[in-house]
Design an enzyme around this catalytic site. Structure first.
Site, PDB file in Angstrom:
ATOM      1  N   SER A 160       0.688  -1.242   0.025  1.00  0.00           N
ATOM      2  CA  SER A 160       0.006  -0.113   0.078  1.00  0.00           C
ATOM      3  C   SER A 160       0.895   1.230   0.085  1.00  0.00           C
ATOM      4  O   SER A 160       0.734   2.080   1.004  1.00  0.00           O
ATOM      5  CB  SER A 160      -0.966  -0.080   1.291  1.00  0.00           C
ATOM      6  N   ARG A 175       7.517   6.370  -4.327  1.00  0.00           N
ATOM      7  CA  ARG A 175       8.087   6.895  -3.259  1.00  0.00           C
ATOM      8  C   ARG A 175       7.542   6.416  -1.996  1.00  0.00           C
ATOM      9  O   ARG A 175       6.306   5.982  -2.059  1.00  0.00           O
ATOM     10  CB  ARG A 175       7.843   8.455  -3.212  1.00  0.00           C
ATOM     11  N   ASP A 213      -3.942  -1.253  -1.210  1.00  0.00           N
ATOM     12  CA  ASP A 213      -5.193  -1.620  -0.516  1.00  0.00           C
ATOM     13  C   ASP A 213      -6.518  -0.959  -1.088  1.00  0.00           C
ATOM     14  O   ASP A 213      -7.737  -1.750  -0.715  1.00  0.00           O
ATOM     15  CB  ASP A 213      -4.744  -1.187   1.099  1.00  0.00           C
TER      16      ASP A 213
HETATM   17  C1  BGC Z   1      -0.332   5.145   0.108  1.00  0.00           C
HETATM   18  C2  BGC Z   1      -1.358   4.400  -0.540  1.00  0.00           C
HETATM   19  C3  BGC Z   1      -2.278   3.769   0.386  1.00  0.00           C
HETATM   20  C4  BGC Z   1      -2.725   4.548   1.404  1.00  0.00           C
HETATM   21  C5  BGC Z   1      -3.602   4.245   2.251  1.00  0.00           C
HETATM   22  C6  BGC Z   1      -0.926   6.012   1.193  1.00  0.00           C
HETATM   23  O1  BGC Z   1       0.199   6.555   1.986  1.00  0.00           O
HETATM   24  O2  BGC Z   1       0.345   5.870  -0.716  1.00  0.00           O
HETATM   25  O3  BGC Z   1      -0.947   3.466  -1.762  1.00  0.00           O
HETATM   26  O4  BGC Z   1      -3.431   3.202  -0.602  1.00  0.00           O
HETATM   27  O5  BGC Z   1      -1.626   5.381   2.114  1.00  0.00           O
HETATM   28  O6  BGC Z   1      -3.084   2.864   2.901  1.00  0.00           O
END
Ligand code: BGC
Length: 493
Positions: A160, A175, A213
């Site tokens: 995620s 990143r 996610d």
């Molecule tokens: C991430 C996402 C993720 C979200 C919730 C963010 O910091 O970049 O990829 O879906 O958090 O977990």
């Protein structure tokens, strides 16, 4: 409590500031001005958001990544099979075995959770991958016995973080977010690193899908609810995924995909307004950004997500304590309050949940956690600050949801949401729903029990069941000959 009906709302009536010192009253007013976002501003943010979503899909791109995920259909509810799901979130690592059963939209799940040690989040990449491989191995040994004897299991990996996906089984980390800062991973494909760790530990599984996610949440919720159109996470980080038509994704035009075929897009909307055009950032938001491992990034997320809410609150308290014109916690030992990121969003939740007029639970919290003894007017300021920060987060979140529905022209649908802030932060849902009503100009409901045209509902388990479903959907389409976005066909045999 059986038979007594729903729990009554907290009895607290609100601020008792009649006798509060003037300096505190002025500061509360000032904080209200800083943190309140009125309807007109919500609409302005939403309209800009709609444009930025489109920009992210264009060939040139924008600051919202809008990553295609290669999830190209909705689940029918008839998917079957047994899958491993690995969920690497911001706080925990979870390993699941999900069995999609013969009965429509039903599943069985067994799972184990492991806390990601803090030092791993800013440590060495190899250590992180090895830790993950070890957790998987332990899980498989516990539930399947001798790993040398079992066939490789298909695995859906929920990673995620923002990752571009030229393929469903590839992810180039754009990143780190959520406070992770591990050298040597950004800009690289995480799959070979992860697979190398699996191979070195002899973990018997084959990666079938790398997912986000939010995509998992969208698919898991769509599995049981045909009205589900958007999946959101409001947790340590925040983000959303939805179905776009391939024909509306100019950056994929060169692939000549059938224009009506759906493609789930992982928006990575945490990056909305990194250029600072529309979000009303306070000096506290600017400090959070400046002192974060990635300044200038995730501007929207830093005003909303669980990782930051407690820190915004702490910065307000520290600032007021230091102001010569204000007396806050005067003469007290505030050393604990000065520690960055020492208060998480559950601290704010607890303040907002305090049902007592005299805010005695908040007092307890300050005494035990921070060694500070606030006066009653100080407690009122504390409570109001928490409300302002929590309300702003919920109202801004609604702008993202409204923007997707506007872009897609949805006037009625369900949105599946998950994450600690959505599930546990008091009033987050109601405040978000109220903001949606203001942005989208819905009339007041005739009956409070009626559904809103667009409802944000608690989602199914995206990172477990959603990951398994995506692995199943991918296997299904590869077997049917749709090889779009598949890098390693051998993993699908
Ligand atoms: C991430 C996402 C993720 C979200 C919730 C963010 O910091 O970049 O990829 O879906 O958090 O977990």
């Amino acid at each position: 409590m059986v038979g007594l009906g729903p729990k009554p709302p907290p009895s607290r009536k609100g601020t008792g500031l009649a006798d509060a010192p003037k300096d505190l009253v002025n500061e509360i007013k000032h904080l209200e001005e800083l943190f309140t976002i009125d309807t007109a501003k919500l609409k302005e943010i939403t309209n800009h958001f709609v444009n930025e979503l489109a920009k992210g899909l264009s060939e040139k791109g924008g600051s919202i990544p809008m990553n295609p995920t290669w999830v190209m259909s909705r689940p029918s509810g008839h998917e079957t099979g047994s899958f491993l799901a690995l969920d690497m979130g911001g706080t925990n690592l979870r390993v699941c075995q999900v069995t999609l059963t013969e009965q429509k939209s039903e599943f069985d799940i067994i799972q184990s959770k492991y806390r990601i040690p803090e030092e791993l989040k800013t440590g060495d990449a190899d250590e992180l991958w090895e830790y993950i491989a070890d957790c998987l191995l332990q899980f498989i040994e516990t539930h399947h016995g001798d790993v040398a004897k079992i066939e490789k299991l298909p695995l859906g990996f929920t990673f995620s973080y923002p990752a571009t996906q030229n393929y469903i089984d590839e992810g180039i980390l754009q990143r780190w977010t959520k406070g992770f800062d591990i050298a040597g991973v950004e800009g690289k494909n995480v799959v070979p690193m992860f697979e190398a760790a699996l191979a070195s530990r002899g973990v018997p599984c084959k990666l079938t899908a790398l997912i986000n996610d939010t995509t998992g949440t969208l698919i898991a919720s769509a599995y049981t609810d045909p009205k589900m159109m958007i999946g959101c996470i409001f947790g340590t980080g925040c983000n959303a995924a939805y179905f776009e038509d391939c024909g509306s994704i100019p950056k994929l035009a060169h692939l000549n995909l059938p224009p009506d075929t759906p493609m789930a897009i992982n928006c990575e909307w945490g990056a909305f307004d990194n250029e600072g055009k529309v979000l009303p950032r306070t000096p506290y938001d600017i400090t959070i950004d400046r002192d974060s491992p990635r300044p200038g990034q995730q501007a929207f997320e830093k005003m909303i997500a669980g990782l930051y809410l407690g820190e915004i609150f702490r910065l307000v308290m520290v600032d007021l304590h230091k102001k010569p014109s204000v007396k806050l916690f005067d003469g007290q030992d505030v050393s604990k309050l000065f520690k960055p990121y020492s208060l998480d969003s559950s601290f704010l939740s607890a303040i907002e949940e305090d049902p007592f007029e005299n805010l005695s639970e908040t007092l307890d919290l300050f005494q035990t956690k921070l060694n500070i003894n606030p006066s009653h007017p100080e407690l009122e300021l504390i409570r109001r600050t928490a409300e302002l920060i929590g309300t702003r987060a919920a109202r801004l979140s609604a702008c993202g949801v409204a923007a997707i529905t506007k872009k897609k022209g949805y006037t009625s649908c369900h949105v599946g949401a998950d994450g600690s802030v959505f599930n546990k932060y008091p009033h987050f849902k109601a405040r978000g729903a109220q903001a949606l009503r203001e942005i989208l100009d819905w009339p007041e409901k005739a009956n409070p029990k009626d559904e809103d045209p667009i409802e944000i509902l608690a989602a199914e388990d995206g990172s477990g069941v959603g990951a398994a479903l995506i692995a199943a959907l991918t296997l299904e389409r590869v077997r049917a000959g749709n090889m779009h976005g598949i890098l390693h066909p051998e993993n699908f045999k």
